[in-house]
Write an enzyme that holds these catalytic residues in place. Structure first.
Site, mmCIF file in Angstrom:
data_model
loop_
_atom_site.group_PDB
_atom_site.id
_atom_site.type_symbol
_atom_site.label_atom_id
_atom_site.label_comp_id
_atom_site.label_asym_id
_atom_site.label_seq_id
_atom_site.Cartn_x
_atom_site.Cartn_y
_atom_site.Cartn_z
ATOM 1 N N GLU A 114 -9.507 -1.187 -3.410
ATOM 2 C CA GLU A 114 -9.387 0.048 -3.651
ATOM 3 C C GLU A 114 -9.515 0.182 -4.968
ATOM 4 O O GLU A 114 -9.170 1.367 -5.751
ATOM 5 C CB GLU A 114 -8.138 0.743 -3.459
ATOM 6 C CG GLU A 114 -8.282 1.043 -1.307
ATOM 7 C CD GLU A 114 -9.503 2.375 -0.437
ATOM 8 O OE1 GLU A 114 -9.523 3.256 -1.766
ATOM 9 O OE2 GLU A 114 -9.102 2.077 0.775
ATOM 10 N N ASP A 165 -3.920 -3.163 -1.818
ATOM 11 C CA ASP A 165 -4.166 -1.866 -3.024
ATOM 12 C C ASP A 165 -3.702 -1.889 -4.195
ATOM 13 O O ASP A 165 -2.717 -1.582 -3.848
ATOM 14 C CB ASP A 165 -3.642 -0.682 -1.172
ATOM 15 C CG ASP A 165 -4.521 0.417 -1.130
ATOM 16 O OD1 ASP A 165 -4.977 1.078 -2.617
ATOM 17 O OD2 ASP A 165 -5.585 0.809 -0.442
ATOM 18 N N ASP A 189 0.941 -0.997 -0.035
ATOM 19 C CA ASP A 189 0.162 0.128 -0.136
ATOM 20 C C ASP A 189 1.059 1.630 0.108
ATOM 21 O O ASP A 189 2.186 0.915 0.830
ATOM 22 C CB ASP A 189 -1.041 -0.355 1.606
ATOM 23 C CG ASP A 189 -1.840 0.446 1.520
ATOM 24 O OD1 ASP A 189 -2.264 1.532 0.384
ATOM 25 O OD2 ASP A 189 -3.237 0.636 2.049
#
Length: 308
Positions: free
Chosen positions: A273, A228, A127
């Site tokens: 996401e 992510d 991330d």
């Protein structure tokens, strides 16, 4: 050469966008399915069970401090924890997001499962952000920036979701390049394993993953991975609402996931996401599917050529 050990992989969708600051992530689970996630994993010899999308559990929970959409995020977290535990009892869980607030529930399920087996859990967080804020430290109040603080036992989440907590020393953030000042202080105080893009540039992602996976092996631990979209360079994966320049390349991301796959300790994976509204003709969704396949045994010579 032997292929991956066959698994039963349960797909669990979470059409949650309440943890983010903008709409669009609720379309993520469908986009991942359309991009061929089930087929990509079944072609590797795994048995795929798609449980559809969870619905948030009804609740009237409240938090003190700055936290938006607490009821919605809590409802999804509780439903995901239950669905995830059932999936882990049968094999492996892959969560289709949805914003990163889904990790309240997915990591809770992994912690409950590890506790039941008498094992430790490590979390690999791929991330651009640390997601280590609490309702007391968050400037935005967006709860997709809080799950790591929750499962590492920070104060401010009492009563939200019952599960064991883990020390931040077993939380491995890789690819960071946007961390709030309050998070920096908390992460340092708790001894979290923070690896920013500068470290990847200097040492290579292979060396960083090798060291992390050795720690997992030394603890005889289980591994949860949270991927992510914004871990990757935005030009390569534009379908995310939290872009930060300077992310991982496609090859770096694949190497990380291939190493995870080879370690043999992965029990659950978040794909989070993804915002199809911001994507370019499914580019990010297809990349996330390919990365998931790498985590479950696809090798470089198995990877199909994609049309331009």
């Amino acid at each position: 050469m032997r292929g991956p050990e066959p698994r039963t992989i349960t797909l669990i969708g979470a059409a949650i966008e309440d943890g983010a600051g903008r709409q669009g992530c609720s379309m993520g689970p469908k986009a991942l399915r359309i991009a061929g996630l089930a087929d990509a994993l079944s072609e590797l010899g795994h048995t795929i069970v798609d449980r559809g999308d969870v619905l948030p559990e009804a609740n009237d929970f409240a938090l003190e401090g700055m936290a938006h959409n607490v009821v919605e995020v809590t409802g999804f977290a509780r439903s995901l924890a239950v669905a995830g535990e059932a999936a882990l009892a049968a094999g492996t869980a892959v969560y289709l997001g949805g914003d990163h607030a889904l990790s309240f529930g997915s990591v809770a399920a992994a912690l409950r499962h590890a506790d039941r087996l008498g094992k430790k859990l490590h979390v690999l967080w791929l991330d651009a952000h640390a997601d280590f804020n609490t309702p007391q430290t968050s400037a935005s109040g967006n709860m997709h920036g809080m799950p790591a603080a929750f499962f590492c036992g920070e104060a401010g989440f009492d009563g939200m979701l019952e599960c064991p907590r883990m020390p931040a020393t077993r939380y491995h953030l890789v690819g960071a390049r946007s961390i709030d000042p309050a998070e920096v202080d908390l992460l340092a105080a708790r001894g979290a394993d923070v690896n920013d893009m500068a470290e990847i540039d200097e040492h290579g992602i292979g060396a960083i993953l090798r060291r992390i996976l050795k720690e997992v092996e030394a603890d005889d631990a289980l591994l949860h991975v949270s991927l992510d979209v914004d871990f990757i360079e935005p030009d390569l994966a534009p379908g995310v609402g939290t872009t930060v320049p300077g992310g991982a390349t496609v090859r770096e991301a694949h190497l990380a996931m291939e190493m995870v796959g080879r370690c043999g300790r992965l029990i659950s994976l978040d794909l989070v996401e993804l915002n199809p509204f911001l994507d370019d003709r499914g580019k990010s969704a297809r990349l996330m599917v390919d990365l998931a396949a790498s985590a479950f045994g696809r090798r470089i010579f198995d990877r199909p050529t994609q049309p331009a």
